[in-house]
Motif scaffolding. Structure first.
Motif, PDB file in Angstrom:
ATOM      1  N   GLY A 121       0.828  -1.203   0.000  1.00 34.36           N
ATOM      2  CA  GLY A 121       0.000   0.000   0.000  1.00 34.36           C
ATOM      3  C   GLY A 121       0.863   1.253   0.000  1.00 34.36           C
ATOM      4  N   SER A 226      -3.480   2.529  -3.526  1.00 37.05           N
ATOM      5  CA  SER A 226      -3.092   1.877  -2.277  1.00 37.05           C
ATOM      6  C   SER A 226      -4.159   0.888  -1.819  1.00 37.05           C
ATOM      7  CB  SER A 226      -2.843   2.931  -1.199  1.00 37.05           C
ATOM      8  OG  SER A 226      -2.470   2.336   0.024  1.00 37.05           O
ATOM      9  N   ARG A 230      -3.802  -3.303  -1.474  1.00 38.92           N
ATOM     10  CA  ARG A 230      -4.104  -4.054  -0.250  1.00 38.92           C
ATOM     11  C   ARG A 230      -5.193  -5.092  -0.512  1.00 38.92           C
ATOM     12  NH1 ARG A 230      -3.937   1.171   1.902  1.00 38.92           N
ATOM     13  NH2 ARG A 230      -6.207   1.134   2.236  1.00 38.92           N
TER      14      ARG A 230
END
Length: 250
Positions: A121, A226, A230
């Motif tokens: 991330g 990001s 994730r």
């Protein structure tokens, strides 16, 4: 299950032209030359790739006598190669027992995936904030190869291109500390990442996820990139959990 010649077809000599993408990646993570010139490194990359690509499984014995015969070597380079793989978390060596492919406990796997998700991330945010358009297109070139491998259902090629995509991200993010940590923990879960991508439907999902991530990079959407990264890591972990793999002794 003792390892014998069925896992390979004679000695694998350290000839650069014959190295697979997986073997090159193992050498990179270990900081070894990309032109290995020792039997030890030939044994190291061959066994490492067999573990990662699922030809050897958690709990399988690694018989040093059989390995020495397979590679036409003494047992010394075999022991050195297995000791290196033990340090990387792929092999376990216990007193008065044969070395074997290491079983990762599910709690350890979850912790590693959690760490990878957070670090990637950060990598994605740094890419959006610091990379030039030319650098993004370098990443886009890897993405194009990913798309082609996915369309051709080439699992092993897709997997190692996926690894190359992540490696390119980590390099472009220009944070050597983060890159080093990712390398140190990543090798332990490469075989699980390969397992995850081999499950039904996962290849198509991965292609679509990386396509969205690449678009977020080009749109300069830092938080979206990001979050997508994730999510990709979490999807991989969820697939491993659903597969029934637990890391428990059989």
């Amino acid at each position: 299950m003792a390892m014998d010649g069925a896992a390979g077809t004679g000695p694998v000599l350290p000839v650069t032209a014959r190295l697979t993408a997986g073997e090159r990646e193992i050498l990179r993570v270990l900081g070894r030359s990309q032109e290995p010139d020792s039997v030890r490194d030939a044994i190291l990359v061959s066994i490492g790739a067999d573990i990662i690509e699922g030809r050897l499984h958690p709990g399988d014995d690694l018989n040093s006598v059989e390995l020495a015969r397979r590679f036409r070597s003494s047992r010394t380079p075999v022991r050195e190669a297995l000791a290196t793989l033990e340090r990387e978390g792929l092999v376990e060596i216990a007193a008065r027992k044969r070395p074997r492919v290491r079983r990762l406990g599910i709690d350890e796997v979850r912790e590693i995936y959690e760490l990878r998700g957070e670090l990637y991330g950060l990598v994605s945010r740094r890419i959006v904030e610091h990379c030039t358009d030319a650098q993004l297109e370098e990443l886009g070139a890897v993405q194009a190869e990913l798309e082609a491998a996915g369309a051709g259902r080439e699992l092993d090629r897709y997997f190692w291109l996926n690894v190359a995509f992540r490696n390119t991200e980590a390099r472009l993010a220009a944070n050597e500390t983060v890159r080093g940590v990712l390398d140190s923990v990543g090798v332990r879960t490469l075989h699980l990442r390969h397992l995850s991508l081999s499950l039904p439907g996962r290849l198509d999902t991965s292609v679509a996820d990386h396509r969205r991530l690449m678009q977020a990079y080009r749109d300069r959407e830092s938080e979206l990139a990001s979050a997508l990264t994730r999510s990709i890591v979490r999807r991989g972990l969820a697939a491993v959990e659903r597969s029934g793999w637990t890391g428990a002794a059989g």
